[in-house]
Design a protein around this motif. Structure first.
Motif, mmCIF file in Angstrom:
data_model
loop_
_atom_site.group_PDB
_atom_site.id
_atom_site.type_symbol
_atom_site.label_atom_id
_atom_site.label_comp_id
_atom_site.label_asym_id
_atom_site.label_seq_id
_atom_site.Cartn_x
_atom_site.Cartn_y
_atom_site.Cartn_z
ATOM 1 N N ALA A 1 24.137 48.631 48.352
ATOM 2 C CA ALA A 1 25.201 48.001 49.136
ATOM 3 C C ALA A 1 25.358 46.518 48.816
ATOM 4 C CB ALA A 1 24.913 48.188 50.626
ATOM 5 N N LEU A 2 24.269 45.883 48.371
ATOM 6 C CA LEU A 2 24.303 44.453 48.052
ATOM 7 C C LEU A 2 25.349 44.135 46.990
ATOM 8 C CD1 LEU A 2 22.932 41.630 48.336
ATOM 9 C CD2 LEU A 2 21.326 42.377 46.557
ATOM 10 N N ALA A 3 25.557 45.053 46.058
ATOM 11 C CA ALA A 3 26.513 44.822 44.967
ATOM 12 C C ALA A 3 27.961 44.923 45.420
ATOM 13 C CB ALA A 3 26.271 45.837 43.848
ATOM 14 N N THR A 4 28.206 45.575 46.544
ATOM 15 C CA THR A 4 29.568 45.966 46.929
ATOM 16 C C THR A 4 30.518 44.778 46.989
ATOM 17 O OG1 THR A 4 28.648 47.793 48.211
ATOM 18 C CG2 THR A 4 30.946 47.204 48.636
ATOM 19 N N TRP A 5 30.132 43.728 47.701
ATOM 20 C CA TRP A 5 31.020 42.574 47.864
ATOM 21 C C TRP A 5 31.259 41.853 46.538
ATOM 22 C CZ3 TRP A 5 34.875 40.041 49.328
ATOM 23 C CH2 TRP A 5 34.997 38.668 49.104
ATOM 24 N N PHE A 6 30.197 41.622 45.770
ATOM 25 C CA PHE A 6 30.348 40.845 44.540
ATOM 26 C C PHE A 6 31.192 41.599 43.512
ATOM 27 C CE2 PHE A 6 26.373 39.233 46.436
ATOM 28 C CZ PHE A 6 26.783 37.916 46.639
ATOM 29 N N GLU A 7 31.002 42.908 43.427
ATOM 30 C CA GLU A 7 31.816 43.688 42.495
ATOM 31 C C GLU A 7 33.264 43.771 42.978
ATOM 32 O OE1 GLU A 7 29.189 46.742 40.067
ATOM 33 O OE2 GLU A 7 29.032 47.183 42.202
ATOM 34 N N ALA A 8 33.459 43.940 44.280
ATOM 35 C CA ALA A 8 34.823 43.972 44.834
ATOM 36 C C ALA A 8 35.540 42.658 44.552
ATOM 37 C CB ALA A 8 34.770 44.247 46.331
ATOM 38 N N ASP A 9 34.841 41.555 44.753
ATOM 39 C CA ASP A 9 35.420 40.230 44.537
ATOM 40 C C ASP A 9 35.787 40.027 43.068
ATOM 41 O OD1 ASP A 9 36.141 37.590 45.508
ATOM 42 O OD2 ASP A 9 34.346 36.842 44.493
ATOM 43 N N SER A 10 34.902 40.446 42.167
ATOM 44 C CA SER A 10 35.184 40.310 40.732
ATOM 45 C C SER A 10 36.383 41.159 40.327
ATOM 46 C CB SER A 10 33.948 40.718 39.913
ATOM 47 O OG SER A 10 32.872 39.851 40.162
ATOM 48 N N CYS A 11 36.448 42.384 40.851
ATOM 49 C CA CYS A 11 37.575 43.257 40.527
ATOM 50 C C CYS A 11 38.891 42.688 41.064
ATOM 51 C CB CYS A 11 37.341 44.653 41.098
ATOM 52 S SG CYS A 11 36.087 45.609 40.230
ATOM 53 N N ALA A 12 38.850 42.090 42.251
ATOM 54 C CA ALA A 12 40.063 41.489 42.811
ATOM 55 C C ALA A 12 40.533 40.323 41.950
ATOM 56 C CB ALA A 12 39.799 41.030 44.248
ATOM 57 N N LYS A 13 39.588 39.536 41.467
ATOM 58 C CA LYS A 13 39.936 38.380 40.615
ATOM 59 C C LYS A 13 40.572 38.827 39.303
ATOM 60 C CE LYS A 13 36.288 35.294 42.311
ATOM 61 N NZ LYS A 13 34.923 34.783 42.014
ATOM 62 N N SER A 14 40.096 39.953 38.776
ATOM 63 C CA SER A 14 40.597 40.411 37.478
ATOM 64 C C SER A 14 41.757 41.386 37.599
ATOM 65 C CB SER A 14 39.467 41.081 36.695
ATOM 66 O OG SER A 14 39.029 42.245 37.363
ATOM 67 N N ALA A 15 42.151 41.705 38.844
ATOM 68 C CA ALA A 15 43.181 42.714 39.103
ATOM 69 C C ALA A 15 42.824 44.037 38.418
ATOM 70 C CB ALA A 15 44.553 42.234 38.659
ATOM 71 N N ALA A 16 41.528 44.364 38.471
ATOM 72 C CA ALA A 16 41.073 45.639 37.914
ATOM 73 C C ALA A 16 41.420 46.766 38.878
ATOM 74 C CB ALA A 16 39.563 45.597 37.693
ATOM 75 N N LYS A 17 41.677 47.919 38.323
ATOM 76 C CA LYS A 17 41.978 49.071 39.172
ATOM 77 C C LYS A 17 40.691 49.613 39.787
ATOM 78 C CE LYS A 17 46.361 50.542 37.207
ATOM 79 N NZ LYS A 17 47.142 51.654 36.626
ATOM 80 N N ASN A 18 40.835 50.194 40.992
ATOM 81 C CA ASN A 18 39.688 50.769 41.683
ATOM 82 C C ASN A 18 39.449 52.202 41.235
ATOM 83 O OD1 ASN A 18 41.743 52.135 43.033
ATOM 84 N ND2 ASN A 18 41.546 50.947 44.923
ATOM 85 N N ILE A 19 38.512 52.876 41.881
ATOM 86 C CA ILE A 19 38.137 54.227 41.442
ATOM 87 C C ILE A 19 39.310 55.205 41.496
ATOM 88 C CG2 ILE A 19 36.539 56.153 41.790
ATOM 89 C CD1 ILE A 19 35.198 53.561 40.776
ATOM 90 N N PRO A 20 40.153 55.210 42.548
ATOM 91 C CA PRO A 20 41.293 56.137 42.551
ATOM 92 C C PRO A 20 42.476 55.694 41.697
ATOM 93 C CG PRO A 20 41.214 54.933 44.623
ATOM 94 C CD PRO A 20 39.962 54.583 43.876
ATOM 95 N N GLY A 21 42.341 54.574 40.985
ATOM 96 C CA GLY A 21 43.372 54.190 40.034
ATOM 97 C C GLY A 21 44.454 53.282 40.566
ATOM 98 N N GLY A 22 44.224 52.691 41.722
ATOM 99 C CA GLY A 22 45.168 51.709 42.254
ATOM 100 C C GLY A 22 44.519 50.345 42.335
ATOM 101 N N TYR A 23 45.102 49.480 43.139
ATOM 102 C CA TYR A 23 44.538 48.148 43.346
ATOM 103 C C TYR A 23 43.976 48.054 44.753
ATOM 104 C CZ TYR A 23 46.888 47.101 38.976
ATOM 105 O OH TYR A 23 47.276 47.113 37.659
#
Length: 367
Positions: A173-195
């Protein structure tokens, strides 16, 4: 146009004694349950499960899970469930049997019910199964068409499991916020393929805040086998908040580094969340996060007993050749490290892993 997607389980039931409500919760899924779990998990729960299902006229067939979420085991369980005429699948135990159960249900187009007996990963909530080789090396992610239909999370059972499982869940769970934040910064798509949505990002942040606030108190309670309010909050963070947060915001370097570390056999005795905790520290180094954030993570990990060095996850001889093998695996096409807000190379990952190890060693030396 940027389409945002948030996904989650259909129903989440949590509390002490929740397993006794299983029959009531599943009665609309059909009359025959195929139940798989590890030997220990089934030994602890089988009587309560059978009793609850029988009270609601649901028959059950049990099959012991053989320990690895690999293609051959998934096919074996699918054949057994098909032969039993199962209307739905129930997976009882930890992350690997949960992922196998989800995969079997997907391949059979049946509902799936998750009954975690530990809170060691965020696998219970997700529409994703991590597939390994028979030898335990990460192979691929199996993206499922939907999240589990039902989770029944009995916190009294989870609180009696060895505390290392709960702590490992905090590492995941510790990774959840940091990975979410990085993905938001890069506009990376999430697991279901959206933003990501504002909701998912805030759930990811809430997950992190609950870990910092209640993690140590929950660990101390579970060492005594009791489910205090702090334990309830940490189980929810490890399971529900981390599950929705990672899936609807995205994964990045921390989990990719975990996946890379699986190429080293000496890490196989460390739990998923323990390797993710070290991967989170390396993620922070890779992204050049502020020193205050790195110190906050180091402090949390050492307070609850999560690893911050390679030696603590079994890599006592981290040769350059080994670490480059890990880094090259991390950077393979399709790996989640490519969701970071900048291009990542094996050399960068190699440097971040050694950098994180050095920081962790220095921190421990000062304690």
């Amino acid at each position: 146009m940027s389409i945002k997607i948030l996904i989650s389980p259909s129903r989440y039931v949590q509390g002490p004694g929740a397993i006794h409500s299983l029959g009531e919760q599943v009665k609309t899924f059909g009359q025959k349950a195929f139940i798989t779990g590890g030997k220990t998990a089934l030994k602890e729960t089988r009587g309560d499960i059978e009793k609850s299902l029988k009270e609601h006229n649901v028959d059950s067939v049990f099959e012991v899970f053989r320990g690895e979420c690999c293609d051959s085991e998934i096919e074996r369980l699918k054949a057994a469930a098909t032969a039993a005429g199962a209307d739905f699948i129930v997976a009882v135990g930890g992350g690997k049997v949960i992922d196998a159960g989800k995969a079997v249900a997907c391949l059979m187009n049946k509902p799936v019910v998750i009954v975690p007996t530990i809170a060691a990963t965020d696998a219970p909530c997700s529409a994703l199964a991590v597939i390994y080789t028979e030898e335990g090396v990460f192979d691929r992610y199996f993206i499922l068409p939907q999240n589990p239909n039902l989770l029944v999370v009995d916190t009294a059972i989870i609180a009696k499991a060895p505390v290392r499982f709960l702590v490992s869940g905090m590492g995941d769970a510790l990774a959840t916020w940091f990975e979410a934040d990085s993905c938001a910064k890069s506009a990376a798509k999430n697991i279901p393929g959206g933003y990501t949505t504002v909701t998912a990002l805030n759930l990811a942040r809430l997950c992190y805040d609950i870990l910092l606030e209640y993690g140590e108190a929950a660990k101390l309670a579970v060492e005594r086998g009791v489910a205090t309010p702090a334990v309830e909050k940490i189980i929810e963070a490890n399971t529900l908040l981390s599950g929705i947060g990672f899936e609807s915001s995205g994964l990045a370097a921390a989990h990719a580094i975990h996946d890379g570390l699986t190429v080293l056999e000496e890490t196989h005795h460390s739990y998923h969340g323990e390797k993710v905790a070290f991967g989170t520290l390396a993620h922070l180094v890779l992204e050049d996060r502020p020193w205050a954030e790195i110190n906050e993570v180091l402090d949390f990990c050492t307070r609850v007993g999560l690893p911050v060095t390679l030696a603590q996850i079994g890599v006592t001889d981290p040769t350059p050749e080994k670490i480059m093998r890990v880094a090259e695996k991390v950077c393979e096409p399709g790996m989640m490290v490519h969701n970071m807000p900048f291009p990542v190379t094996p050399q960068m990952v190699y440097n971040a892993i050694y950098g994180a190890d050095a920081i962790g060693k220095a921190y421990l030396a000062k304690r």
